[in-house]
Design an enzyme around this catalytic site. Structure first.
Site, PDB file in Angstrom:
ATOM      1  N   CYS A   1       0.800  -1.231   0.000  1.00 19.79           N
ATOM      2  CA  CYS A   1       0.000   0.000   0.000  1.00 19.79           C
ATOM      3  C   CYS A   1       0.831   1.278   0.000  1.00 19.79           C
ATOM      4  O   CYS A   1       0.275   2.379   0.010  1.00 19.79           O
ATOM      5  CB  CYS A   1      -0.959  -0.014   1.180  1.00 19.79           C
TER       6      CYS A   1
ATOM      7  N   HIS B   1      -2.125   8.081   6.400  1.00 21.27           N
ATOM      8  CA  HIS B   1      -2.439   6.780   5.797  1.00 21.27           C
ATOM      9  C   HIS B   1      -3.820   6.357   6.275  1.00 21.27           C
ATOM     10  O   HIS B   1      -4.605   5.844   5.491  1.00 21.27           O
ATOM     11  CB  HIS B   1      -1.364   5.757   6.176  1.00 21.27           C
TER      12      HIS B   1
ATOM     13  N   HIS C   1      -9.646   2.518   0.647  1.00 20.74           N
ATOM     14  CA  HIS C   1      -8.203   2.286   0.568  1.00 20.74           C
ATOM     15  C   HIS C   1      -7.875   1.758  -0.830  1.00 20.74           C
ATOM     16  O   HIS C   1      -8.337   0.689  -1.223  1.00 20.74           O
ATOM     17  CB  HIS C   1      -7.810   1.273   1.655  1.00 20.74           C
TER      18      HIS C   1
END
Lengths: 409, 336
Positions: free
Chosen positions: A169, A303, A340
């Site tokens: 990620c 994040h 996400h």
């Protein structure tokens, strides 16, 4: 690019500019659509229709409505591209157009985690069901990420070495970071950089199996009772260019890219160090390299996935990094609105930082009911009109990949 | 300008665990005995694929909680990396005296666990194993390496075709010159599974699928051959002249066919691919002809063998080139 033993390493690093940006998310298929949606504080989650989710705990995500075709791209070419590559192409096209470029010679740095896995899934299904192998032959090649990205480059008429980073990620942020280094060190005049990932069953089921998805489908980063993330899909691309070169060709500079830092969290394959050690390292290194103090950062795009362990680790890292200035640090997680985006997250969130800088507002962390006690900073819970000069974005990934980028108007 | 040297090598191949086994196999020139992956499909004829497997792992592999349930690709990566570092350097890395960067380059990746996980998902996603999923991610092997060596320095996983190792080497030179770390492990591991073996056969009938890993330890001004040149790769578009692309890379390295340069080429024994490989006056060797096609790992073994041959004194210069499957032709020049 390239390495030669007789070429000297630059003693002076060049200032780096961003001259173009493109974005595609479930919020919108361009800069304007995303800017409008985030300024309004909207969320963009919907039932997943791309594959069967009936046996899973969660059935929603930030799924994108992709167009049937794109101007300038042939039908056959479009059909051969997987879903993620189509998204990447749309975002990259916007970035190039904004930069006033129409292809040309430049390296391409791309971050992705699942890459063309939707095609891989078709290949797997075909193989296990014992059907004709003719189509398998095509799929075996087209589900390789380099094949898809090379196809995208041809469609964009961009020629240059291709660097694909897959650091889970953090991939998209790492790709922009690599581009920053190539340009600042004089290895390239400009680089097309970004990240992408499309929803696919393997990854969706994977996060579901880890019980990392929010059962309600509503991610609540930094909420005391947050219970998981929501997945999204999309792409973000930027044109990273030497400031001098950009000015010389009369390009509009969207922002300066001041610094990039990467570090590895070795605590656990899927869990960050509880105190956010690696995140602290990247934020410290990035601010030091930019010659800044934490108090000079106007906004952090965190994040902030909405998973219990991740948010606390990042909150702790921000607190340690900011010290006494922590109360004045404005933070939000845009994953609360679009989910996400995995390998695309860092790149998409970089473009959202550029939107914040250019349009002078902060996107919000939505859905917070009661703040997690670990939050000592100013969590932006409603879109906020405010002067923004410098922004920092954090990206963390499975395997411990940590990255921080800092942009300045 | 410091010399960027390759001061350590490691390998896992169908010839065995370690660089000596690899060199012995190439010196002998005999291909190890091929095995077979047989996949039963209900209602259809079984699919049989000839493959070259890595022999069972030795008991010397380290015990670590991280490595308890990993896909074979990570075990190959760890073994090759430990060999490339060597015991003394490994001790210094673990003590924090050497900041170790890790770069993995992959084409195939963690296909074994991905396949198993996807099988579970299709059977019933509600009970798919949460243990398997994190190991399906491309950067799982590189993550395990950093964790095993307690290194928090940068760690990147690069994806590409079989020629991706040269980009990894280039990134490693960037890290060293920038002083991001004191040493860089470049590791190229690949594993076999019916999914990848059948895929390779579909794409390149006659190619013998294989597996393994290669590792290279790079540092500034160390003991060992230096990297002289890594030119930009040349893109392989549809219908391109692959031979011309390879010639362009070779010319860009500055190497000449003078009879004194050793060539580590990417011939596989498949005529339609090998046709693009150039004629060569000097010595040459072909890892794939002996040890099958293990994607980026094969290309890593090309570099490992070139380094070892330079150390043996068989040449003072080695050219390593790979004609990738669908992305690029690339290479590098090494000097003793």
């Amino acid at each position: 690019m390239a390495y030669s033993a007789d070429r000297s390493y630059p003693a002076v690093l060049r200032p780096v500019a961003i001259t173009g940006a493109g974005i595609l998310t479930s919020m919108g298929d361009d800069w304007a659509g995303n800017a409008t949606g985030f300024r309004a504080g909207r969320t963009a989650f919907k039932p997943v229709t791309l594959f069967d989710v009936s046996r899973q705990r969660v059935g929603t995500a930030g799924q994108v409505d992709l167009p049937e075709s794109v101007a300038g791209i042939g039908g056959r070419e479009w059909q051969r591209m997987d879903r993620g590559t189509r998204m990447a192409l749309i975002a990259a096209q916007e970035a190039l157009a904004m930069a006033g470029l129409s292809g040309g010679r430049m390296p391409v740095a791309v971050g992705t985690s699942a890459a063309a896995m939707p095609v891989g899934e078709q290949y797997y299904l075909q193989a296990t069901q014992g059907r004709s192998r003719r189509q398998q032959l095509t799929r075996v090649e087209t589900y390789q990420p380099q094949y898809q990205m090379a196809a995208m480059m041809r469609a964009l008429e961009v020629q240059g070495p291709l660097r694909i980073l897959s650091n889970a990620c953090a991939s998209g942020a790492n790709a922009i970071g690599h581009a920053f280094q190539m340009v600042s060190e004089g290895k390239a005049e400009r680089v097309l950089a970004g990240g992408y990932d499309a929803l696919c069953q393997l990854v969706f089921a994977g996060f579901d199996s880890l019980q990392a998805l929010s059962p309600s489908g509503i991610p609540r980063p930094f909420d005391a009772a947050r219970d998981g993330l929501a997945l999204g899909e999309g792409a973000g691309f930027v044109v990273v260019e030497s400031l001098e070169g950009a000015q010389a060709r009369g390009a509009k500079v969207l922002a300066k890219l001041l610094s990039y830092a990467a570090a590895t969290d070795i605590h656990h394959l899927t869990q960050p160090h509880p105190e956010g050690d690696a995140a602290l390292t990247t934020m410290e290194r990035a601010t030091r390299a930019a010659g800044l103090e934490p108090g000079q950062i106007d906004y952090i795009n965190s994040h902030g996935t909405g998973t219990p362990l991740n948010d606390v680790a990042e909150a702790n890292a921000i607190t340690r990094w900011a010290g006494d200035a922590v109360g004045g640090i404005k933070v939000s997680s845009t994953k609360s609105a679009i989910g996400h985006l995995l390998g695309g997250a860092g790149a998409v969130e970089s473009v959202l930082c550029l939107i914040a800088l250019r349009e002078q507002f902060l996107p919000a962390s939505l859905g917070v009911r009661e703040m997690d006690p670990a939050v000592k900073f100013d969590l932006v819970q409603q879109p906020r009109e405010v002067a923004v000069q410098r922004v920092l974005t954090n990206s963390f990934g499975f395997g411990g990949a940590n990255a921080t980028l800092i942009f300045e108007l | 300008m410091p010399r960027i040297t390759i001061s350590g090598t490691g390998a896992v191949s169908p010839a065995g665990w370690g660089v000596p086994a690899l060199m012995e196999a190439l010196d002998g020139g005999a291909r190890p005995e091929a095995g077979e992956i047989v996949r039963e499909i209900p209602g259809h004829e079984a699919v049989r694929t000839a493959v070259l497997r890595v022999p069972p792992a030795p008991a010397t592999l380290p015990k670590s909680p991280r490595l308890r349930r990993v896909s074979p690709v990570s075990k190959f990566a760890v073994a090759a990396a430990i060999e490339a570092l060597g015991p003394e350097r490994m001790e210094r890395v673990m003590a924090g005296e050497i900041r170790l960067g890790v770069i993995c380059a992959l084409m195939n990746g963690c296909v074994n666990y991905s396949n198993r996980f996807f099988g579970e998902v299709l059977a019933d996603p509600a009970v798919a194993s949460p243990i398997l999923f994190p190991e399906t991610v491309f950067n799982a092997p590189s993550s395990h390496l950093s964790a095993l060596f307690h290194s928090t320095a940068p760690n990147d996983t690069l994806l590409g075709d079989t020629a991706e190792i040269y980009t990894a080497l280039e990134v490693a030179t960037e890290w060293l010159l920038r002083d991001d770390c004191d040493g860089v492990l470049v590791v190229v591991p690949e594993e076999l599974d019916w999914l990848s073996a059948e895929a390779l056969n579909l794409y390149a009938e006659g190619c013998l699928p294989a597996e393994g890993a290669a590792a290279l330890y790079l540092e500034k001004d160390g003991e060992g051959p230096a990297i002289t040149n890594i030119p930009d790769p040349v893109a392989l578009g549809p219908g391109c002249d692959r031979a011309a692309a390879l010639r362009e890379v070779m010319a860009a390295t500055g190497a000449s066919d003078d009879g004194a340069t050793l060539l580590a080429d990417s011939r596989s024994g498949v005529a339609r691919f090998d046709a693009a490989e150039p004629g060569w006056k000097g010595e040459r060797f072909s890892v794939r002809e002996v040890l099958g096609e293990s994607f980026t790992a094969s290309s890593g073994m090309q570099v490992v063998v070139a380094v070892e041959e330079l150390r043996r004194g068989r040449a003072s210069r080695a050219l390593v080139t790979t004609l990738g499957g669908n992305e690029q032709a690339a290479g590098c020049l090494l000097e003793r």
